[in-house]
Scaffold this motif. Structure first.
Motif, PDB file in Angstrom:
ATOM      1  N   HIS A   1       8.568   2.164   2.308  1.00  0.00           N
ATOM      2  CA  HIS A   1       7.162   1.844   2.150  1.00  0.00           C
ATOM      3  C   HIS A   1       6.783   0.493   2.736  1.00  0.00           C
ATOM      4  O   HIS A   1       5.596   0.165   2.799  1.00  0.00           O
ATOM      5  CB  HIS A   1       6.781   1.880   0.666  1.00  0.00           C
ATOM      6  CG  HIS A   1       6.868   3.245   0.049  1.00  0.00           C
ATOM      7  ND1 HIS A   1       8.003   3.703  -0.583  1.00  0.00           N
ATOM      8  CD2 HIS A   1       5.977   4.256  -0.005  1.00  0.00           C
ATOM      9  CE1 HIS A   1       7.797   4.925  -1.027  1.00  0.00           C
ATOM     10  NE2 HIS A   1       6.578   5.296  -0.689  1.00  0.00           N
TER      11      HIS A   1
ATOM     12  N   GLU B   1       2.383   6.443   2.405  1.00  0.00           N
ATOM     13  CA  GLU B   1       2.860   7.800   2.148  1.00  0.00           C
ATOM     14  C   GLU B   1       1.940   8.829   2.800  1.00  0.00           C
ATOM     15  O   GLU B   1       2.409   9.835   3.350  1.00  0.00           O
ATOM     16  CB  GLU B   1       2.948   8.042   0.636  1.00  0.00           C
ATOM     17  CG  GLU B   1       4.136   7.379  -0.030  1.00  0.00           C
ATOM     18  CD  GLU B   1       4.188   7.634  -1.524  1.00  0.00           C
ATOM     19  OE1 GLU B   1       3.218   8.215  -2.062  1.00  0.00           O
ATOM     20  OE2 GLU B   1       5.196   7.261  -2.158  1.00  0.00           O
ATOM     21  N   SER B   2       0.641   8.583   2.747  1.00  0.00           N
ATOM     22  CA  SER B   2      -0.310   9.482   3.390  1.00  0.00           C
ATOM     23  C   SER B   2      -0.138   9.474   4.900  1.00  0.00           C
ATOM     24  O   SER B   2      -0.230  10.513   5.561  1.00  0.00           O
ATOM     25  CB  SER B   2      -1.736   9.069   3.018  1.00  0.00           C
ATOM     26  OG  SER B   2      -2.692   9.856   3.694  1.00  0.00           O
ATOM     27  N   GLU B   3       0.161   8.311   5.444  1.00  0.00           N
ATOM     28  CA  GLU B   3       0.328   8.179   6.893  1.00  0.00           C
ATOM     29  C   GLU B   3       1.641   8.798   7.365  1.00  0.00           C
ATOM     30  O   GLU B   3       1.700   9.418   8.431  1.00  0.00           O
ATOM     31  CB  GLU B   3       0.276   6.702   7.267  1.00  0.00           C
ATOM     32  CG  GLU B   3       0.150   6.442   8.758  1.00  0.00           C
ATOM     33  CD  GLU B   3      -0.061   4.974   9.076  1.00  0.00           C
ATOM     34  OE1 GLU B   3       0.013   4.613  10.264  1.00  0.00           O
ATOM     35  OE2 GLU B   3      -0.299   4.179   8.132  1.00  0.00           O
ATOM     36  N   SER B   4       2.696   8.636   6.581  1.00  0.00           N
ATOM     37  CA  SER B   4       4.014   9.134   7.001  1.00  0.00           C
ATOM     38  C   SER B   4       4.176  10.628   6.766  1.00  0.00           C
ATOM     39  O   SER B   4       4.936  11.297   7.469  1.00  0.00           O
ATOM     40  CB  SER B   4       5.114   8.409   6.228  1.00  0.00           C
ATOM     41  OG  SER B   4       5.153   8.831   4.875  1.00  0.00           O
ATOM     42  N   ARG B   5       3.502  11.145   5.720  1.00  0.00           N
ATOM     43  CA  ARG B   5       3.645  12.559   5.319  1.00  0.00           C
ATOM     44  C   ARG B   5       5.110  12.922   5.051  1.00  0.00           C
ATOM     45  O   ARG B   5       5.570  14.024   5.350  1.00  0.00           O
ATOM     46  CB  ARG B   5       3.038  13.482   6.369  1.00  0.00           C
ATOM     47  CG  ARG B   5       1.543  13.292   6.569  1.00  0.00           C
ATOM     48  CD  ARG B   5       0.979  14.263   7.576  1.00  0.00           C
ATOM     49  NE  ARG B   5      -0.460  14.061   7.733  1.00  0.00           N
ATOM     50  CZ  ARG B   5      -1.242  14.796   8.540  1.00  0.00           C
ATOM     51  NH1 ARG B   5      -0.691  15.776   9.267  1.00  0.00           N
ATOM     52  NH2 ARG B   5      -2.529  14.546   8.621  1.00  0.00           N
TER      53      ARG B   5
ATOM     54  N   ASP C   1       0.844  -1.203   0.000  1.00  0.00           N
ATOM     55  CA  ASP C   1       0.000   0.000   0.000  1.00  0.00           C
ATOM     56  C   ASP C   1       0.876   1.248   0.000  1.00  0.00           C
ATOM     57  O   ASP C   1       1.003   1.939   1.010  1.00  0.00           O
ATOM     58  CB  ASP C   1      -0.933  -0.017   1.218  1.00  0.00           C
ATOM     59  CG  ASP C   1      -1.908   1.159   1.227  1.00  0.00           C
ATOM     60  OD1 ASP C   1      -2.077   1.801   0.159  1.00  0.00           O
ATOM     61  OD2 ASP C   1      -2.490   1.438   2.291  1.00  0.00           O
ATOM     62  N   ARG C   2       1.486   1.547  -1.146  1.00  0.00           N
ATOM     63  CA  ARG C   2       2.411   2.668  -1.247  1.00  0.00           C
ATOM     64  C   ARG C   2       1.734   3.998  -0.916  1.00  0.00           C
ATOM     65  O   ARG C   2       2.227   4.775  -0.099  1.00  0.00           O
ATOM     66  CB  ARG C   2       3.006   2.711  -2.667  1.00  0.00           C
ATOM     67  CG  ARG C   2       4.066   3.788  -2.868  1.00  0.00           C
ATOM     68  CD  ARG C   2       4.566   3.813  -4.308  1.00  0.00           C
ATOM     69  NE  ARG C   2       5.612   4.793  -4.483  1.00  0.00           N
ATOM     70  CZ  ARG C   2       6.907   4.543  -4.394  1.00  0.00           C
ATOM     71  NH1 ARG C   2       7.312   3.313  -4.145  1.00  0.00           N
ATOM     72  NH2 ARG C   2       7.804   5.491  -4.573  1.00  0.00           N
ATOM     73  N   LYS C   3       0.582   4.262  -1.555  1.00  0.00           N
ATOM     74  CA  LYS C   3      -0.100   5.539  -1.332  1.00  0.00           C
ATOM     75  C   LYS C   3      -0.574   5.666   0.106  1.00  0.00           C
ATOM     76  O   LYS C   3      -0.513   6.748   0.704  1.00  0.00           O
ATOM     77  CB  LYS C   3      -1.269   5.682  -2.306  1.00  0.00           C
ATOM     78  CG  LYS C   3      -0.853   5.890  -3.747  1.00  0.00           C
ATOM     79  CD  LYS C   3      -2.057   6.119  -4.648  1.00  0.00           C
ATOM     80  CE  LYS C   3      -1.625   6.369  -6.094  1.00  0.00           C
ATOM     81  NZ  LYS C   3      -2.792   6.578  -6.993  1.00  0.00           N
ATOM     82  N   GLY C   4      -1.056   4.579   0.665  1.00  0.00           N
ATOM     83  CA  GLY C   4      -1.559   4.617   2.036  1.00  0.00           C
ATOM     84  C   GLY C   4      -0.482   4.969   3.044  1.00  0.00           C
ATOM     85  O   GLY C   4      -0.692   5.818   3.919  1.00  0.00           O
TER      86      GLY C   4
ATOM     87  N   TRP D   1      10.009   9.453   7.392  1.00  0.00           N
ATOM     88  CA  TRP D   1      10.237   8.010   7.439  1.00  0.00           C
ATOM     89  C   TRP D   1      11.097   7.660   8.650  1.00  0.00           C
ATOM     90  O   TRP D   1      12.169   7.072   8.528  1.00  0.00           O
ATOM     91  CB  TRP D   1      10.911   7.561   6.148  1.00  0.00           C
ATOM     92  CG  TRP D   1      10.153   7.942   4.919  1.00  0.00           C
ATOM     93  CD1 TRP D   1      10.459   8.918   4.025  1.00  0.00           C
ATOM     94  CD2 TRP D   1       8.937   7.348   4.443  1.00  0.00           C
ATOM     95  NE1 TRP D   1       9.519   8.970   3.022  1.00  0.00           N
ATOM     96  CE2 TRP D   1       8.569   8.019   3.260  1.00  0.00           C
ATOM     97  CE3 TRP D   1       8.110   6.305   4.912  1.00  0.00           C
ATOM     98  CZ2 TRP D   1       7.422   7.690   2.529  1.00  0.00           C
ATOM     99  CZ3 TRP D   1       6.973   5.984   4.182  1.00  0.00           C
ATOM    100  CH2 TRP D   1       6.640   6.665   3.020  1.00  0.00           C
TER     101      TRP D   1
END
Length: 308
Positions: A291, A249-253, A244-247, A256
């Motif tokens: 990711h 990325e949204s969570e990490s903003r 879930d790359r997009k998910g 990392w």
């Protein structure tokens, strides 16, 4: 201090990390996909980091270079690595450090990307070009003594792009026969139906390694590793990406620096399989992406701790 050590204070969480790999798992190359993340200052790097790769190499013994993959910009527009950059990378690490490198997609794409799916496909004239591949190798020649696997990443090959698996293997055989035999080559295929006996026998025949990709709609690597372990060559490459790359990325903003999606069961499966591969004397490269869990260095540490 060794040749490449600087006067920064070593991160306590990762102190002795590389030494443990060297002494206990000498055939393990455990690293991350790229190293250029400012948010790792809270995880790996010092606050006044000047050379990220140099500092990174104090803890890890390998890294994946994927920055040269995106290279196809048009029929007459292909970008290849800058040899000066390759020299800088080589000078930043110690002699036992290894780079695994993605081959430019100008060589691995059968057709140009289409923004509109209704547009007709246009063939890439550089697909599996030995001339272009030779130029690529020349430009990364400063890394020659520190090269691990050179990885050919192919996208999902539908019937419009590749009529059959057999045709793909025939084309790749013609290409790889003309490549320098002293290098390690890995093949990352994104067609789940290609992962069969014919494919793994082909890799073994040409002394190639399969790049096991965890994520991107591919089946779990663990049953595949078990099913075809008898056909694996000396080198094994595992790339850990999440589903879930997009998910994430949204969570990490973009930060990392912490575990966001813990994969305890997968890491336990991985360490169990690694122990089996070590017994068979395989050389193993593990490339961890942010990711996968949210912070590649922390995942790498969890893997090494799990081996203990």
């Amino acid at each position: 201090m060794t040749e490449h050590e600087t006067d920064f204070e070593l991160n306590n969480d990762f102190a002795g990390f590389k030494q443990k790999i060297r002494s206990i798992y000498p055939k393990l190359y455990l690293g991350t996909c790229s190293w250029k993340y400012d948010s790792w200052k809270n995880v790996l790097y010092s606050n006044n980091v000047m050379n990220h790769l140099e500092e990174y190499s104090q803890y890890f013994n390998s890294v994946e270079i994927d920055q040269w993959f995106w290279s196809l910009h048009g029929a007459d527009k292909v970008s290849l690595p800058d040899i000066k950059t390759a020299r800088e990378y080589a000078a930043s690490v110690s002699g036992d450090f290894k780079f695994s490198v993605k081959v430019p997609n100008s060589i691995t794409l059968t057709h140009f990307y289409n923004r509109n799916k209704n547009e007709p496909l246009v063939e890439n004239p550089h697909f599996l070009s030995n001339d272009l591949f030779s130029r690529f190798l020349e430009n990364i020649s400063p890394l020659a003594d520190r090269l691990g696997p050179i990885m050919f990443q192919f996208e999902y090959l539908n019937k419009q792009k590749m009529v059959s698996q057999q045709h793909f293997l025939q084309q790749f055989a013609l290409f790889i026969k003309k490549c320098p035999s002293e290098l390690q080559y890995g093949v990352e295929i994104r067609n789940p139906n290609y992962l069969n006996v014919s494919y793994f026998k082909f890799l073994r025949e040409f002394n190639l390694t399969h790049v096991f990709l965890q994520g991107y709609y591919m089946p779990s690597i663990f049953p595949v590793l078990i099913s075809f372990s008898h056909l694996l060559k000396d080198c094994v490459v595992i790339r850990l990406h999440g589903p879930d790359r997009k998910g994430i990325e949204s969570e990490s903003r973009g930060d990392w620096n912490r575990i966001l999606q813990s994969k305890d069961t997968e890491i336990h499966e991985l360490t169990s399989i690694l122990e089996s591969l070590f017994k068979k004397q395989h050389e193993i490269y593990i490339n961890v992406n942010n990711h996968y869990e949210g912070s590649a260095p922390l995942t790498a540490k969890r893997i090494l701790d799990g081996l203990d």
